[in-house]
Design a protein around this motif. Structure first.
Motif, PDB file in Angstrom:
ATOM      1  N   ASN A  46       0.824  -1.223   0.000  1.00  0.00           N
ATOM      2  CA  ASN A  46       0.000   0.000   0.000  1.00  0.00           C
ATOM      3  C   ASN A  46       0.846   1.256   0.000  1.00  0.00           C
ATOM      4  OD1 ASN A  46      -2.561  -1.185  -0.061  1.00  0.00           O
ATOM      5  ND2 ASN A  46      -2.603  -1.472   2.157  1.00  0.00           N
ATOM      6  N   GLN A  47       1.976   1.209   0.717  1.00  0.00           N
ATOM      7  CA  GLN A  47       2.835   2.383   0.813  1.00  0.00           C
ATOM      8  C   GLN A  47       3.545   2.671  -0.504  1.00  0.00           C
ATOM      9  OE1 GLN A  47       5.838   2.112   3.878  1.00  0.00           O
ATOM     10  NE2 GLN A  47       6.912   3.940   3.161  1.00  0.00           N
ATOM     11  N   TYR A  48       4.074   1.628  -1.138  1.00  0.00           N
ATOM     12  CA  TYR A  48       4.887   1.816  -2.338  1.00  0.00           C
ATOM     13  C   TYR A  48       4.069   1.797  -3.623  1.00  0.00           C
ATOM     14  CZ  TYR A  48       9.231   1.587   0.290  1.00  0.00           C
ATOM     15  OH  TYR A  48      10.265   1.858   1.164  1.00  0.00           O
ATOM     16  N   TYR A  49       2.939   1.121  -3.609  1.00  0.00           N
ATOM     17  CA  TYR A  49       2.110   1.008  -4.806  1.00  0.00           C
ATOM     18  C   TYR A  49       0.650   1.293  -4.445  1.00  0.00           C
ATOM     19  CZ  TYR A  49       6.366  -1.430  -6.133  1.00  0.00           C
ATOM     20  OH  TYR A  49       7.683  -1.745  -6.359  1.00  0.00           O
ATOM     21  N   PRO A  50       0.361   2.510  -4.014  1.00  0.00           N
ATOM     22  CA  PRO A  50      -0.988   2.827  -3.512  1.00  0.00           C
ATOM     23  C   PRO A  50      -2.076   2.706  -4.574  1.00  0.00           C
ATOM     24  CG  PRO A  50       0.328   4.828  -3.772  1.00  0.00           C
ATOM     25  CD  PRO A  50       1.257   3.676  -3.959  1.00  0.00           C
ATOM     26  N   ASN A  51      -1.712   2.763  -5.828  1.00  0.00           N
ATOM     27  CA  ASN A  51      -2.713   2.686  -6.890  1.00  0.00           C
ATOM     28  C   ASN A  51      -2.879   1.282  -7.459  1.00  0.00           C
ATOM     29  OD1 ASN A  51      -3.204   5.521  -6.787  1.00  0.00           O
ATOM     30  ND2 ASN A  51      -1.350   5.871  -7.997  1.00  0.00           N
ATOM     31  N   ALA A  52      -2.190   0.327  -6.890  1.00  0.00           N
ATOM     32  CA  ALA A  52      -2.302  -1.049  -7.381  1.00  0.00           C
ATOM     33  C   ALA A  52      -3.713  -1.578  -7.138  1.00  0.00           C
ATOM     34  CB  ALA A  52      -1.285  -1.936  -6.690  1.00  0.00           C
ATOM     35  N   ALA A  53      -4.316  -2.118  -8.175  1.00  0.00           N
ATOM     36  CA  ALA A  53      -5.672  -2.673  -8.058  1.00  0.00           C
ATOM     37  C   ALA A  53      -5.700  -4.173  -8.310  1.00  0.00           C
ATOM     38  CB  ALA A  53      -6.612  -1.967  -9.038  1.00  0.00           C
ATOM     39  N   ARG A  54      -4.714  -4.680  -9.069  1.00  0.00           N
ATOM     40  CA  ARG A  54      -4.694  -6.102  -9.422  1.00  0.00           C
ATOM     41  C   ARG A  54      -3.409  -6.727  -8.893  1.00  0.00           C
ATOM     42  NH1 ARG A  54      -5.018  -4.955 -15.618  1.00  0.00           N
ATOM     43  NH2 ARG A  54      -3.542  -3.414 -14.783  1.00  0.00           N
ATOM     44  N   LEU A  55      -3.574  -7.703  -8.025  1.00  0.00           N
ATOM     45  CA  LEU A  55      -2.447  -8.296  -7.316  1.00  0.00           C
ATOM     46  C   LEU A  55      -2.327  -9.772  -7.682  1.00  0.00           C
ATOM     47  CD1 LEU A  55      -0.523  -7.111  -5.111  1.00  0.00           C
ATOM     48  CD2 LEU A  55      -2.004  -8.174  -3.399  1.00  0.00           C
ATOM     49  N   LEU A  56      -1.130 -10.186  -8.072  1.00  0.00           N
ATOM     50  CA  LEU A  56      -0.838 -11.601  -8.282  1.00  0.00           C
ATOM     51  C   LEU A  56       0.089 -12.067  -7.173  1.00  0.00           C
ATOM     52  CD1 LEU A  56      -0.869 -14.234  -9.974  1.00  0.00           C
ATOM     53  CD2 LEU A  56       1.142 -13.330 -11.187  1.00  0.00           C
ATOM     54  N   ILE A  57      -0.332 -13.097  -6.461  1.00  0.00           N
ATOM     55  CA  ILE A  57       0.483 -13.663  -5.392  1.00  0.00           C
ATOM     56  C   ILE A  57       0.865 -15.078  -5.804  1.00  0.00           C
ATOM     57  CG2 ILE A  57       0.592 -14.262  -2.948  1.00  0.00           C
ATOM     58  CD1 ILE A  57      -1.554 -12.145  -2.451  1.00  0.00           C
ATOM     59  N   VAL A  58       2.173 -15.320  -5.892  1.00  0.00           N
ATOM     60  CA  VAL A  58       2.679 -16.619  -6.336  1.00  0.00           C
ATOM     61  C   VAL A  58       3.152 -17.382  -5.106  1.00  0.00           C
ATOM     62  CG1 VAL A  58       4.164 -17.815  -7.967  1.00  0.00           C
ATOM     63  CG2 VAL A  58       3.442 -15.461  -8.437  1.00  0.00           C
TER      64      VAL A  58
END
Length: 490
Positions: A46-58
């Motif tokens: 959230n701090q570094y990529y506050p505009n991220a909406a789509r997250l891929l977790i591997v």
């Protein structure tokens, strides 16, 4: 909550055993630590990529995967579009990782088992492999690493980039190239040096509210060189100070065609506070030296001539910059070794030492990986596979204090390790090592002990390089460090 990097670092097995011990001591379930880890990583996203909406977790198979499932649940609850790509059947997870997967299912989450189009995501979270990695990454895991590294999507690694050895920092086959690594509970030594410096990206520390308790019950493997080392080692000068109180450095080197190296060394010694500096070099170079830096004393020398007066005058020696491999340099090296004065040995001095090994307690050796390989009689790649082991092996064989240069420079004196967290790629240019040897020689002359002189010299050198690189890394010159060195030692 992420904090600044702690000073102490540890081996991976210390952290694995220590986190369980501290959890028992504080009566904290291990799963609670997993929940805190997931929250810390999600907070960093959230701090570094506050505009991220789509997250891929591997996710992989161990507790690192469990952290990934916790992150996924938190992100989903926050309204992000979350995809988990599992490289193993999650039904095979056990312990806390299985609990985290079950909670992910309970909130309506699912996993995919085939490779997605990774470029469609805003951030990728690497939760594949943790600190227990002991063999090369292969199969589906290796393929996933390659795909992620080539997709140009920001990557956040959980605890350590998958594929890195947590103790040595070497790449086990292939490794994630992270933009951010959020390391948990304690700092792992493998994140600090060598290949890891490239693969970790920005290093963030999250203590999970147990770091202080952990540090109380675990003996560190070593220390990061801290910003307060200067005040510890270089107290303010008395207003009545005079040059005789700050040592006399004798710089030996500068064979034909290599006057620049010993000049840079001697200038660095002056700029960092040595009382007097003299250069013994080829006759052809003396005029150039005093023209370039009139504060320097010079003495020409040829084989057969005496150096008795210069050695009696000096309190410390720096030998190696521009020394060369001629009969002149061999004779100068032999005379220098006969002097019972503390020394800094660099460059061709190290190459001569490799051919005629000896053990002494009164010197600082400053090899780069190539020189380290010659000192150990091995290949450079063997040095870089485990820089901690290499610096220990050099010190065991040759004694004194050893400073192994490179990304994450390591200093070792037979007992203590110190690692630098300063410097930049712009410093990969000719003459930088000559400046470092002059800085260290100057600190010795000012009364700093061998280990402290090596660690403080490394810090000052790297910090000055970072200041100078603000104007640009590419094209950075060794002499660009001088004004910053003078400021740093003030």
């Amino acid at each position: 909550m992420a904090t600044s990097l702690p000073q102490s670092f540890y081996r991976a097995e210390q952290v694995r055993e220590g986190e369980q011990a501290v959890a028992r001591a504080l009566d904290i379930p291990m799963y609670q630590l997993m929940l805190r880890a997931g929250q810390a990583v999600f907070d960093s996203i959230n701090q570094y990529y506050p505009n991220a909406a789509r997250l891929l977790i591997v996710c992989g198979a161990g507790n690192n995967a469990g952290d990934g499932y916790v992150i996924a649940r938190l992100a989903k609850s926050a309204g992000l579009n979350v995809t988990i790509w599992s490289l193993v059947a999650p039904e095979k997870l056990s312990g806390d990782a299985a609990t985290a997967w079950q909670e992910w299912q309970d909130c309506g989450g699912s996993v995919i088992k085939t490779q997605p189009t990774v470029t469609q995501f805003d951030v990728i979270v690497d939760a594949m492999l943790g600190t227990g990695l002991s063999r090369a990454v292969e199969g589906d895991f290796a393929q996933a690493v390659r795909v992620i590294n080539h997709c140009h999507v920001p990557v956040v690694a959980v605890d350590i980039p998958s594929g890195l050895c947590a103790n040595s920092g070497c790449v086990k086959g292939v490794a994630i190239a992270a933009d951010i690594t959020v390391t948990l509970i304690a700092l792992k030594q493998g994140l600090l040096t060598g290949q890891a410096v490239t693969h970790r990206g920005e290093l963030i520390f999250a203590g999970l509210n147990v770091a202080t308790a952990f540090a109380r019950q675990a003996e560190p493997a070593g220390q990061l060189i801290s910003d307060d080392i200067k005040t510890q080692c270089l107290p303010p000068r008395a207003r009545s100070a005079h040059k005789g109180q700050f040592g006399r450095v004798l710089c030996l080197g500068g064979d034909h065609g290599m006057a620049g190296a010993v000049t840079l060394c001697a200038q660095a010694a002056l700029r960092t506070g040595a009382g007097l500096v003299k250069v013994v070099t080829q006759k052809d170079h003396t005029l150039m030296l005093v023209t370039r830096q009139p504060e320097l004393m010079t003495q020409s020398w040829a084989p057969g001539q005496s150096l008795g007066d210069a050695l009696s005058w000096a309190t410390h020696i720096v030998i190696g910059p521009g020394l060369g491999q001629s009969a002149w340099s061999d004779a100068l090296w032999t005379i220098a070794l006969s002097a019972r004065l503390p020394k800094v040995v660099d460059a061709d001095g190290l190459n001569k030492l490799a051919r005629q090994p000896q053990h002494r307690d009164d010197w600082i050796l400053t090899p780069h990986p190539g020189e380290a390989a010659r000192l150990l009689g091995c290949e450079v790649k063997e040095v870089e596979l485990d820089r901690f082991a290499a610096v220990k092996a050099i010190q065991t064989r040759y004694g004194g204090v050893v400073l192994l240069k490179g990304a994450g420079t390591i200093v070792y004196d037979g007992t203590d390790y110190a690692v630098a967290n300063v410097g930049n790629p712009g410093m990969a240019s000719g003459g930088m090592g000559d400046v470092l040897s002059g800085v260290i020689g100057s600190l010795l002359a000012q009364g700093v002990d061998l280990f402290s002189a090596a660690t403080l010299g490394c810090y000052l050198h790297g910090k000055a390089g970072d200041y100078a690189a603000q104007a640009g890394e590419r094209g950075l010159l060794a002499s660009d460090l001088f004004p910053y060195l003078q400021q740093l030692v003030d």
